[in-house]
Design a protein around this motif. Structure first.
Motif, PDB file in Angstrom:
ATOM      1  N   LYS A 177       0.840  -1.202   0.000  1.00 53.17           N
ATOM      2  CA  LYS A 177       0.000   0.000   0.000  1.00 53.17           C
ATOM      3  C   LYS A 177       0.876   1.254   0.000  1.00 53.17           C
ATOM      4  N   GLU A 178       1.854   1.269   0.903  1.00 53.38           N
ATOM      5  CA  GLU A 178       2.749   2.419   0.997  1.00 53.38           C
ATOM      6  C   GLU A 178       3.638   2.517  -0.240  1.00 53.38           C
ATOM      7  N   ALA A 179       4.050   1.355  -0.755  1.00 53.35           N
ATOM      8  CA  ALA A 179       4.912   1.353  -1.939  1.00 53.35           C
ATOM      9  C   ALA A 179       4.199   1.966  -3.138  1.00 53.35           C
ATOM     10  N   VAL A 180       2.934   1.594  -3.343  1.00 57.28           N
ATOM     11  CA  VAL A 180       2.173   2.140  -4.472  1.00 57.28           C
ATOM     12  C   VAL A 180       2.005   3.647  -4.323  1.00 57.28           C
ATOM     13  N   ASP A 181       1.693   4.084  -3.109  1.00 56.05           N
ATOM     14  CA  ASP A 181       1.581   5.541  -2.877  1.00 56.05           C
ATOM     15  C   ASP A 181       2.889   6.252  -3.212  1.00 56.05           C
ATOM     16  N   ASP A 182       4.007   5.668  -2.763  1.00 53.29           N
ATOM     17  CA  ASP A 182       5.313   6.277  -3.011  1.00 53.29           C
ATOM     18  C   ASP A 182       5.678   6.249  -4.493  1.00 53.29           C
ATOM     19  N   ILE A 183       5.305   5.162  -5.162  1.00 56.36           N
ATOM     20  CA  ILE A 183       5.593   5.037  -6.588  1.00 56.36           C
ATOM     21  C   ILE A 183       4.901   6.144  -7.370  1.00 56.36           C
ATOM     22  N   TYR A 184       3.660   6.417  -7.021  1.00 60.64           N
ATOM     23  CA  TYR A 184       2.922   7.462  -7.733  1.00 60.64           C
ATOM     24  C   TYR A 184       3.347   8.867  -7.312  1.00 60.64           C
ATOM     25  N   LEU A 232     -16.609 -15.470  -4.575  1.00 56.06           N
ATOM     26  CA  LEU A 232     -15.418 -15.899  -5.314  1.00 56.06           C
ATOM     27  C   LEU A 232     -15.241 -15.059  -6.570  1.00 56.06           C
ATOM     28  N   GLU A 233     -16.340 -14.782  -7.264  1.00 52.19           N
ATOM     29  CA  GLU A 233     -16.267 -13.966  -8.469  1.00 52.19           C
ATOM     30  C   GLU A 233     -15.836 -12.532  -8.154  1.00 52.19           C
ATOM     31  N   THR A 234     -16.310 -12.006  -7.025  1.00 54.46           N
ATOM     32  CA  THR A 234     -15.911 -10.660  -6.616  1.00 54.46           C
ATOM     33  C   THR A 234     -14.410 -10.603  -6.352  1.00 54.46           C
ATOM     34  N   TYR A 235     -13.901 -11.632  -5.661  1.00 59.45           N
ATOM     35  CA  TYR A 235     -12.463 -11.699  -5.396  1.00 59.45           C
ATOM     36  C   TYR A 235     -11.683 -11.764  -6.713  1.00 59.45           C
ATOM     37  N   ALA A 236     -12.178 -12.588  -7.643  1.00 61.56           N
ATOM     38  CA  ALA A 236     -11.503 -12.736  -8.933  1.00 61.56           C
ATOM     39  C   ALA A 236     -11.545 -11.436  -9.733  1.00 61.56           C
ATOM     40  N   GLU A 237     -12.679 -10.758  -9.692  1.00 58.60           N
ATOM     41  CA  GLU A 237     -12.811  -9.480 -10.407  1.00 58.60           C
ATOM     42  C   GLU A 237     -11.825  -8.457  -9.869  1.00 58.60           C
ATOM     43  N   ASN A 238     -11.714  -8.379  -8.554  1.00 54.08           N
ATOM     44  CA  ASN A 238     -10.868  -7.346  -7.941  1.00 54.08           C
ATOM     45  C   ASN A 238      -9.375  -7.663  -8.021  1.00 54.08           C
ATOM     46  N   THR A 239      -9.040  -8.914  -8.246  1.00 49.15           N
ATOM     47  CA  THR A 239      -7.620  -9.293  -8.338  1.00 49.15           C
ATOM     48  C   THR A 239      -7.236  -9.626  -9.780  1.00 49.15           C
ATOM     49  N   LYS A 242      -3.708   3.798 -10.990  1.00 48.40           N
ATOM     50  CA  LYS A 242      -3.427   3.422  -9.602  1.00 48.40           C
ATOM     51  C   LYS A 242      -4.547   2.590  -8.992  1.00 48.40           C
ATOM     52  N   MET A 243      -5.787   2.892  -9.344  1.00 45.00           N
ATOM     53  CA  MET A 243      -6.943   2.218  -8.751  1.00 45.00           C
ATOM     54  C   MET A 243      -6.871   0.706  -8.869  1.00 45.00           C
ATOM     55  N   TRP A 244      -6.403   0.209 -10.028  1.00 42.35           N
ATOM     56  CA  TRP A 244      -6.361  -1.245 -10.220  1.00 42.35           C
ATOM     57  C   TRP A 244      -5.341  -1.881  -9.279  1.00 42.35           C
ATOM     58  N   LEU A 245      -4.213  -1.235  -9.064  1.00 43.84           N
ATOM     59  CA  LEU A 245      -3.199  -1.764  -8.152  1.00 43.84           C
ATOM     60  C   LEU A 245      -3.709  -1.768  -6.713  1.00 43.84           C
ATOM     61  N   VAL A 246      -4.326  -0.672  -6.318  1.00 41.30           N
ATOM     62  CA  VAL A 246      -4.850  -0.562  -4.955  1.00 41.30           C
ATOM     63  C   VAL A 246      -5.944  -1.597  -4.728  1.00 41.30           C
ATOM     64  N   ARG A 247      -6.776  -1.787  -5.715  1.00 44.01           N
ATOM     65  CA  ARG A 247      -7.885  -2.739  -5.576  1.00 44.01           C
ATOM     66  C   ARG A 247      -7.381  -4.157  -5.377  1.00 44.01           C
ATOM     67  N   MET A 248      -6.322  -4.530  -6.102  1.00 47.17           N
ATOM     68  CA  MET A 248      -5.742  -5.864  -5.924  1.00 47.17           C
ATOM     69  C   MET A 248      -5.213  -6.058  -4.509  1.00 47.17           C
ATOM     70  N   ILE A 249      -4.501  -5.068  -4.018  1.00 47.35           N
ATOM     71  CA  ILE A 249      -3.915  -5.159  -2.672  1.00 47.35           C
ATOM     72  C   ILE A 249      -5.000  -5.238  -1.615  1.00 47.35           C
ATOM     73  N   GLU A 250      -6.002  -4.376  -1.718  1.00 49.44           N
ATOM     74  CA  GLU A 250      -7.063  -4.349  -0.707  1.00 49.44           C
ATOM     75  C   GLU A 250      -7.879  -5.640  -0.704  1.00 49.44           C
ATOM     76  N   GLU A 251      -8.122  -6.199  -1.883  1.00 46.49           N
ATOM     77  CA  GLU A 251      -8.905  -7.431  -1.953  1.00 46.49           C
ATOM     78  C   GLU A 251      -8.128  -8.606  -1.371  1.00 46.49           C
ATOM     79  N   ARG A 252      -6.841  -8.661  -1.640  1.00 45.89           N
ATOM     80  CA  ARG A 252      -6.028  -9.742  -1.070  1.00 45.89           C
ATOM     81  C   ARG A 252      -5.919  -9.598   0.447  1.00 45.89           C
ATOM     82  N   GLU A 253      -5.865  -8.369   0.899  1.00 46.02           N
ATOM     83  CA  GLU A 253      -5.796  -8.130   2.342  1.00 46.02           C
ATOM     84  C   GLU A 253      -7.060  -8.624   3.029  1.00 46.02           C
TER      85      GLU A 253
END
Length: 222
Positions: A7-14, A63-70, A38-49
């Motif tokens: 999360k912090e890495a993506v913020d710093d990258i941008y 399961l489909e929601t998890y797959a969509e977000n990742t 950025k939204m797609w990267l953040v969404r993947m991280i938040e969904e995995r968390e």
């Protein structure tokens, strides 16, 4: 801690201040070149968390929601690297991502069951009167196969939906969807073993997959 790092890495990258970590540096380069969202990267991280608690999916929709977000989010990013901005390509990516997530869940069943974990959607299991213990004990009764059939069928349905857009999807988007070759391969194999998720044939690698991927790329299909 790992999710917080990213999360912090993506913020710093941008902010053009990537951490001194090889993947983060390469991601920063890709973002600079392709202007990735950025939204797609953040969404993947938040969904995995949200899924770090190792709980089974309550429904197939979860399961489909998890797959969509990742998985689908990753396909959206790949489309951006190809310079594709098209609603039909996005629709196809959404369905292929969902199919990818469902197939990944199925492929992992033998591994997870050996560690006494089951992540298959509970609503499908309850529909057929199958418990998590049935999969942990690797029972191969018809009702367990019915669970796998229903879940695999949902993945197949998503692939069919994705292909319904194929005539409207720009050709330059097709390389992003080459993963459908591997998805088709697994779904065909599981059908041939009558949806026995523990059949040894499902653990064998298909050495012809690279060739099939090349043929699909040459045919300009997905």
């Amino acid at each position: 801690m790992r999710m917080q790092f990213w999360k912090e890495a993506v913020d710093d990258i941008y902010r053009d201040n990537p951490p001194h970590q090889p993947v983060a540096v390469e991601l920063w380069k890709a973002i600079k070149i392709h202007n990735l969202t950025k939204m797609w990267l953040v969404r993947m991280i938040e969904e995995r968390e949200k899924n770090l608690d190792d709980q089974a999916y309550r429904t197939i929709q979860d399961l489909e929601t998890y797959a969509e977000n990742t998985q689908s989010s990753l396909f959206y990013l790949v489309l951006e690297t190809l310079g594709v901005k098209d609603i039909h390509a996005d629709h196809a990516a959404s369905h292929i991502g969902k199919a990818q997530g469902i197939v990944t869940c199925l492929r992992a069943v033998p591994y997870h069951s050996s560690r006494r974990k089951v992540f298959l959607p509970m609503d499908i299991c309850m529909l057929h009167g199958v418990s998590q213990e049935d999969f942990i004990r690797r029972r191969e009764e018809t009702k367990a196969r019915d669970v796998i059939f229903d879940i695999a069928s949902q993945a197949h349905l998503h692939l069919e939906h994705a292909r319904s857009f194929s005539k409207k999807v720009p050709l330059k988007a097709f390389p992003a969807f080459i993963q459908t070759v591997a998805l088709d391969d697994y779904l065909n194999k599981i059908r041939k073993v009558d949806f026995n998720i523990f059949h040894p044939n499902l653990q064998k690698k298909n050495t012809l997959l690279p060739l099939y991927m090349y043929i699909q790329k040459w045919k300009k299909t997905y």
